[in-house]
Design a protein around this motif. Structure first.
Motif, PDB file in Angstrom:
ATOM      1  N   PRO A 315       0.817  -1.214   0.000  1.00 17.08           N
ATOM      2  CA  PRO A 315       0.000   0.000   0.000  1.00 17.08           C
ATOM      3  C   PRO A 315       0.853   1.268   0.000  1.00 17.08           C
ATOM      4  N   GLY A 316       0.500   2.171  -0.908  1.00 15.10           N
ATOM      5  CA  GLY A 316       1.220   3.428  -1.038  1.00 15.10           C
ATOM      6  C   GLY A 316       2.299   3.410  -2.102  1.00 15.10           C
ATOM      7  N   GLU A 317       2.653   2.227  -2.620  1.00 17.53           N
ATOM      8  CA  GLU A 317       3.738   2.142  -3.609  1.00 17.53           C
ATOM      9  C   GLU A 317       3.273   2.439  -5.030  1.00 17.53           C
ATOM     10  N   ILE A 318       1.983   2.352  -5.271  1.00 21.34           N
ATOM     11  CA  ILE A 318       1.437   2.758  -6.567  1.00 21.34           C
ATOM     12  C   ILE A 318       0.210   3.630  -6.302  1.00 21.34           C
ATOM     13  N   GLY A 319      -0.189   4.389  -7.324  1.00 20.28           N
ATOM     14  CA  GLY A 319      -1.337   5.291  -7.179  1.00 20.28           C
ATOM     15  C   GLY A 319      -0.902   6.730  -7.362  1.00 20.28           C
ATOM     16  N   GLY A 320      -1.697   7.665  -6.856  1.00 16.34           N
ATOM     17  CA  GLY A 320      -1.381   9.079  -6.997  1.00 16.34           C
ATOM     18  C   GLY A 320      -2.570   9.936  -6.621  1.00 16.34           C
ATOM     19  N   THR A 321      -2.332  11.208  -6.381  1.00 16.05           N
ATOM     20  CA  THR A 321      -3.366  12.116  -5.894  1.00 16.05           C
ATOM     21  C   THR A 321      -4.596  12.147  -6.797  1.00 16.05           C
ATOM     22  N   TYR A 322      -4.369  12.255  -8.095  1.00 15.09           N
ATOM     23  CA  TYR A 322      -5.499  12.394  -9.022  1.00 15.09           C
ATOM     24  C   TYR A 322      -5.854  11.079  -9.740  1.00 15.09           C
ATOM     25  N   GLY A 323      -5.144  10.008  -9.433  1.00 13.20           N
ATOM     26  CA  GLY A 323      -5.364   8.756 -10.152  1.00 13.20           C
ATOM     27  C   GLY A 323      -6.789   8.242 -10.024  1.00 13.20           C
ATOM     28  N   GLY A 324      -7.400   7.894 -11.167  1.00  9.63           N
ATOM     29  CA  GLY A 324      -8.768   7.384 -11.147  1.00  9.63           C
ATOM     30  C   GLY A 324      -9.760   8.418 -10.662  1.00  9.63           C
ATOM     31  N   SER A 325      -9.694   9.634 -11.225  1.00 13.95           N
ATOM     32  CA  SER A 325     -10.587  10.705 -10.775  1.00 13.95           C
ATOM     33  C   SER A 325     -12.051  10.291 -10.942  1.00 13.95           C
ATOM     34  N   PRO A 326     -12.938  10.769 -10.073  1.00 14.92           N
ATOM     35  CA  PRO A 326     -14.354  10.408 -10.195  1.00 14.92           C
ATOM     36  C   PRO A 326     -14.937  10.743 -11.565  1.00 14.92           C
ATOM     37  N   LEU A 327     -14.561  11.901 -12.120  1.00  7.98           N
ATOM     38  CA  LEU A 327     -15.090  12.285 -13.431  1.00  7.98           C
ATOM     39  C   LEU A 327     -14.618  11.317 -14.505  1.00  7.98           C
ATOM     40  N   GLY A 328     -13.330  10.939 -14.439  1.00  8.28           N
ATOM     41  CA  GLY A 328     -12.807   9.986 -15.414  1.00  8.28           C
ATOM     42  C   GLY A 328     -13.459   8.624 -15.287  1.00  8.28           C
ATOM     43  N   CYS A 329     -13.720   8.198 -14.065  1.00 11.36           N
ATOM     44  CA  CYS A 329     -14.324   6.882 -13.848  1.00 11.36           C
ATOM     45  C   CYS A 329     -15.726   6.791 -14.445  1.00 11.36           C
ATOM     46  N   VAL A 330     -16.559   7.789 -14.150  1.00 11.14           N
ATOM     47  CA  VAL A 330     -17.929   7.723 -14.674  1.00 11.14           C
ATOM     48  C   VAL A 330     -17.935   7.876 -16.189  1.00 11.14           C
ATOM     49  N   ALA A 331     -17.011   8.688 -16.720  1.00 11.66           N
ATOM     50  CA  ALA A 331     -16.915   8.819 -18.172  1.00 11.66           C
ATOM     51  C   ALA A 331     -16.516   7.495 -18.800  1.00 11.66           C
ATOM     52  N   ALA A 332     -15.545   6.811 -18.206  1.00 10.70           N
ATOM     53  CA  ALA A 332     -15.083   5.534 -18.745  1.00 10.70           C
ATOM     54  C   ALA A 332     -16.193   4.487 -18.715  1.00 10.70           C
TER      55      ALA A 332
END
Length: 451
Positions: A315-332
């Motif tokens: 945990p914490g070794e991958i990811g990022g502040t904006y990764g998988g933004s809510p807007l991007g998720c619903v758009a996808a």
């Protein structure tokens, strides 16, 4: 003298660039870094489906699709609605701080869609290059090995590691080194340029033998974490490798305990006639990188892979502040629903057949058309001097410019820039497609009439 046809979709109403565009170009020159490239002097005011309207009221047929980002078309109504609804609830919480269901739902959907009968998981990120970086991190963490093999003419992004894996020096890497260590480049097939004495099957076997030798001469398998391959090369020229080669590399990876990463950032989401291009080659990649047409233009990307690999980082070794933004998720999620509901993968195959058939017929009229190739709607035309056999880069550049002047946006590719590639939104109608192809015919004919 050729008389231009009246166009239903492409409408050039003012000299290009128009007055409003000229003013914005002046502002751009003063405010935007010079290293940010632009293919055309074009400022978009609005976009819908396959049509772009610029600030001067000119309407273009978009055969570039934001470099393969708009498979679902510009501003798909259900995507716009999903984004609007999400924006009214919350814009961002950072998944590491406040989780949200659309992230989980998209991860579930991608794991279900990706090739492979094994258990899969996903991590959501921001861009294609970031997906590549994280796929490499995951591969190295799981295997404990440093080496990564990419291929000649491959493109994997403009970050430090992305540049290191990318093949083309200019404009992507020049004077920007030193690059990341433990990265190696193997030879990727180029069927159009195979020796005349070789059959396609013999050439595929030859290239596979080269790769096997590469594991003896350039990089020891015991030190390799992964091989990363575009199932169809994008920036490299829309080169479709022989199935035998892809399967052979995949099997060598299996034998040597090397992970296989499929970079499907440009090939994914229906572009090649299947949801993922890997399916055409009968392989089940350990990891897949995704972005571009995933969310109809909203910045989001993903790495999808075997569950045990995806769980290797702590945990914490991958990811990022904006990764998988809510807007991007619903758009996808809305994009995937549209692709499935409208059978856009099947439509991609129909589009590709029309484009390839069109240019195969033109080869008799214009010998400079050396090769017509593609998989699904990921199609390209390579221009070659018929006498010398050298890349006809100037012809490709002139054609792209002439098409722009007539209302069609199309891009070049390939290390010599002599390939014209097609990345039309998959929602394009037959009528729109034919109008764009007619404009390309007209442009070629006028070019040769002047020669």
């Amino acid at each position: 003298m050729m008389i231009a046809k009246e166009r239903k979709y492409a409408k050039i109403q003012s000299p290009l660039p128009g007055p409003k565009t000229d003013e914005l170009l002046r502002r751009r020159e003063a405010a935007v870094a010079g290293g940010v490239g632009n293919n055309f002097p074009l400022f978009v005011d609005s976009a819908s489906g396959v049509l772009l309207t610029d600030v001067d009221g000119n309407v273009f047929l978009d055969f570039a699709g934001a470099i393969g980002t708009m498979n679902a078309g510009h501003c798909p109504p259900r995507v716009v609605q999903a984004v609007q609804q999400q924006a009214e609830r919350f814009l961002h919480t950072c998944f590491h701080v406040g989780m949200y269901e659309p992230y989980i739902e998209l991860a579930e959907k991608l794991a279900a869609l990706a090739p492979g009968s094994f258990a899969k998981k996903a991590v959501l990120l921001n861009s294609g290059a970031e997906a590549v970086e994280n796929a490499v991190k995951i591969a190295r963490k799981y295997t404990g090995k440093p080496g990564i093999v990419s291929f000649t003419r491959g493109f994997h992004g403009r970050t430090l590691l992305g540049m290191s894996l990318t093949s083309k020096v200019k404009p992507y890497k020049f004077q920007m080194g030193p690059f990341a260590p433990a990265t190696y480049k193997a030879v990727y097939p180029y069927p159009y340029h195979r020796p005349a004495t070789m059959s396609e099957e013999d050439y595929a076997r030859f290239c596979l033998d080269q790769f096997a030798d590469f594991l003896l001469t350039e990089a020891a398998p015991e030190e390799l974490a992964a091989v990363i391959m575009e199932p169809v090369q994008g920036e490299g020229g829309f080169i479709v490798p022989p199935k035998l080669f892809v399967q052979g590399v995949y099997e060598l990876c299996r034998q040597h305990g090397i992970l296989f990463i499929a970079d499907e950032i440009q090939t994914g989401f229906g572009r090649t006639g299947t949801m993922f291009a890997s399916t055409h080659f009968g392989i089940e990649p350990d990891l897949i990188t995704l972005s571009k047409s995933l969310a109809a233009g909203l910045p989001i990307s993903a790495v999808v892979g075997r569950a045990e690999l995806m769980d290797a980082p702590h945990p914490g070794e991958i990811g990022g502040t904006y990764g998988g933004s809510p807007l991007g998720c619903v758009a996808a999620l809305a994009v995937i629903d549209q692709i499935e509901r409208e059978n856009l993968s099947e439509r991609a195959e129909q589009i590709g057949q029309r484009i390839r058939s069109h240019f195969e017929k033109l080869q008799q009229q214009f010998p400079v058309i050396g090769d017509v190739r593609g998989l699904g709607a990921m199609c390209a035309v390579e221009f070659t001097d018929p006498l010398s056999g050298k890349p006809a880069s100037a012809v490709a550049a002139s054609l792209v410019r002439a098409c722009y002047n007539k209302g069609v946006i199309v891009l070049t590719a390939g290390i010599h820039g002599n390939v014209v590639r097609f990345l039309t939104p998959l929602v394009i109608t037959n009528e729109q497609l034919e109008e764009g192809l007619d404009i390309m015919n007209e442009s070629l004919a006028e070019m040769y009439a002047k020669a």
